[in-house]
Design a protein around this motif. Structure first.
Motif, mmCIF file in Angstrom:
data_model
loop_
_atom_site.group_PDB
_atom_site.id
_atom_site.type_symbol
_atom_site.label_atom_id
_atom_site.label_comp_id
_atom_site.label_asym_id
_atom_site.label_seq_id
_atom_site.Cartn_x
_atom_site.Cartn_y
_atom_site.Cartn_z
ATOM 1 N N SER A 47 0.753 -1.082 -0.146
ATOM 2 C CA SER A 47 0.062 0.075 0.125
ATOM 3 C C SER A 47 0.964 1.102 0.060
ATOM 4 O O SER A 47 1.724 1.232 0.899
ATOM 5 N N PHE A 164 3.287 5.445 -12.685
ATOM 6 C CA PHE A 164 2.025 4.870 -12.622
ATOM 7 C C PHE A 164 1.143 5.686 -13.011
ATOM 8 O O PHE A 164 1.332 7.029 -13.262
ATOM 9 N N TYR A 166 -1.946 8.036 -12.598
ATOM 10 C CA TYR A 166 -2.283 9.058 -11.496
ATOM 11 C C TYR A 166 -3.199 9.950 -11.912
ATOM 12 O O TYR A 166 -2.849 10.747 -12.928
ATOM 13 N N ASN A 184 6.127 6.238 -8.101
ATOM 14 C CA ASN A 184 5.618 5.625 -6.933
ATOM 15 C C ASN A 184 6.610 4.685 -6.453
ATOM 16 O O ASN A 184 6.938 3.604 -6.655
ATOM 17 N N ALA A 187 6.894 0.550 -5.319
ATOM 18 C CA ALA A 187 5.987 0.063 -6.408
ATOM 19 C C ALA A 187 6.713 -0.239 -7.837
ATOM 20 O O ALA A 187 6.381 -1.172 -8.425
ATOM 21 N N VAL A 199 -3.450 -3.990 -9.422
ATOM 22 C CA VAL A 199 -3.117 -2.714 -8.860
ATOM 23 C C VAL A 199 -4.281 -1.849 -8.992
ATOM 24 O O VAL A 199 -5.055 -1.602 -9.906
ATOM 25 N N THR A 200 -4.566 -1.274 -7.722
ATOM 26 C CA THR A 200 -5.827 -0.361 -7.537
ATOM 27 C C THR A 200 -5.302 0.930 -7.150
ATOM 28 O O THR A 200 -4.392 1.098 -6.281
ATOM 29 N N PHE A 201 -5.980 1.990 -7.495
ATOM 30 C CA PHE A 201 -5.565 3.277 -7.422
ATOM 31 C C PHE A 201 -7.061 4.060 -6.990
ATOM 32 O O PHE A 201 -7.967 4.077 -7.648
ATOM 33 N N TYR A 206 -2.214 3.880 -3.686
ATOM 34 C CA TYR A 206 -2.144 2.594 -4.521
ATOM 35 C C TYR A 206 -2.250 1.503 -3.643
ATOM 36 O O TYR A 206 -1.528 1.462 -2.632
ATOM 37 N N THR A 207 -3.155 0.162 -3.973
ATOM 38 C CA THR A 207 -2.872 -0.872 -3.206
ATOM 39 C C THR A 207 -2.531 -1.994 -4.545
ATOM 40 O O THR A 207 -3.161 -2.004 -5.423
ATOM 41 N N ILE A 208 -1.645 -2.794 -4.170
ATOM 42 C CA ILE A 208 -1.473 -4.180 -4.932
ATOM 43 C C ILE A 208 -1.837 -5.460 -4.140
ATOM 44 O O ILE A 208 -1.420 -5.629 -3.075
#
Length: 373
Positions: A47, A164, A166, A184, A187, A199-201, A206-208
């Protein structure tokens, strides 16, 4: 790896949460992320909060205030990498790829004779990069004439390969996709696979998350997107031996065969160009354009309008397409011979070009085998 360990400590202090993974140097393959424990499917492994990112909003005013007129996020982030001498940024810079890494891998740095032998899709992307770089350098060098071009180029390539997607919550309107960039930390160690972790924004960062179980000691990947090897080569400097999303463009072998009138009909139908061949089939747009080349206009219109399934003409279409693909295969052999005759650049650069053209040849041969069944 000591600097990577120190960098990891620093990113944790910035609020980055790391779960069961670490930066790792894989023999013969460079840096990536390794699983330090068995990871379950659906497990959050990284995260990164917004405050840890470098974005257009974190560029110091001492840099941005000197820019006259509009410039890109890409240019500003590259300028920041050049000009921000703070100790914490030095630590981040210490773990980034070297100039030599880029010279070996990115076509933007290759000898022109090697660039000329890139596949058409990669060459188009490279030309676009050169255009963007020229404009970015013009704006930044005007503001900071003391900057060295080669240093800016190096930092520009870092931004091009390491950022990434954004989208700032502060944006009043959605910017162009090329301006949606953020550096990032940590990451950006992840390497690419056709199918990797999710990968979630969000507004928080960000969360992987893992998609499948991963054994301890295995490399952990993310996907940079559903990209062909031509895209990966031009933008990131590598190609994959196994790429689920690989495809090749047929435009340069089909569009020149069209008359101006035929191009107008295709343009009206919104199917002029973007003819591709992937691992499974030629695209529907290619089916349409080949029919334009071999059928009377009325029959072509019935197919395009959905009033004819095209089965009765498929043999003629396939026969013409075979000729196009055979022509392409002949040119592939010419390209491979031309690469072998060159003594410019690095062995690794020429090897990458040969591998890419060999991959294209395999895709073409597979398509021909399907057509001849």
């Amino acid at each position: 790896m000591e600097n990577h360990i120190e960098f990891t400590k620093w990113v944790v202090a910035q609020g980055v949460v790391i779960n069961g993974i670490a930066a790792h140097r894989f023999p013969g393959r460079g840096l990536g992320i390794i699983a330090e424990k068995n990871l379950k499917a659906g497990e959050v492994i990284l995260s990164v909060p917004i405050k840890a990112l470098r974005t257009i909003h974190t560029v110091p005013t001492e840099i941005s205030k000197h820019i006259r007129g509009k410039t890109t996020t890409h240019a500003l982030l590259a300028a920041e990498l050049c000009l921000d001498t703070s100790p914490q940024f030095d630590l981040w810079r210490s773990v980034l790829p070297s100039v030599a890494d880029f010279e070996e891998s990115l076509p933007l740095t290759w000898d022109q004779s090697l660039q000329d032998l890139l596949p058409a899709a990669a060459k188009t992307l490279l030309l676009n990069q050169k255009r963007k770089l020229k404009l970015d350098w013009a704006s930044i060098s005007t503001a900071f004439p003391e900057l060295d071009y080669n240093d800016f180029l190096y930092k520009w390539m870092i931004v091009n390969t390491r950022t990434f997607y954004y989208l700032s919550s502060k944006a009043k309107k959605k910017p162009a996709r090329d301006d949606c960039m953020a550096l990032n930390p940590f990451a950006d160690y992840f390497n690419h696979a056709s199918h990797g972790c999710t990968v979630t924004f969000a507004s928080s960062g960000y969360t992987i998350t893992t998609e499948a179980p991963i054994n301890s000691g295995s490399e952990v990947y993310i996907s940079y997107g559903n990209h062909s090897n031509d895209f990966l080569l031009a933008e990131y400097g590598f190609i994959m031996d196994s790429n689920a999303w690989d495809e090749i463009s047929l435009d340069e072998y089909i569009i020149p065969k069209l008359s101006e009138k035929q191009k107008e009909h295709l343009k009206d139908a919104r199917v002029l160009g973007k003819y591709v061949l992937d691992r499974e089939t030629v695209c529907y747009r290619t089916q349409i354009v080949v029919r334009m080349l071999v059928l009377p206009l009325g029959r072509w219109r019935r197919f395009v309008d959905g009033n004819d399934d095209g089965e009765g003409d498929q043999g003629v279409v396939d026969g013409y397409l075979e000729g196009v693909l055979e022509e392409y295969r002949s040119d592939v052999q010419v390209k491979l011979e031309a690469i072998s005759s060159l003594d410019v650049g690095l062995d690794s650069q020429r090897d990458t070009l040969k591998r890419r053209w060999s991959q294209i040849d395999i895709l073409l041969q597979a398509a021909l085998d399907r057509l001849k069944r």
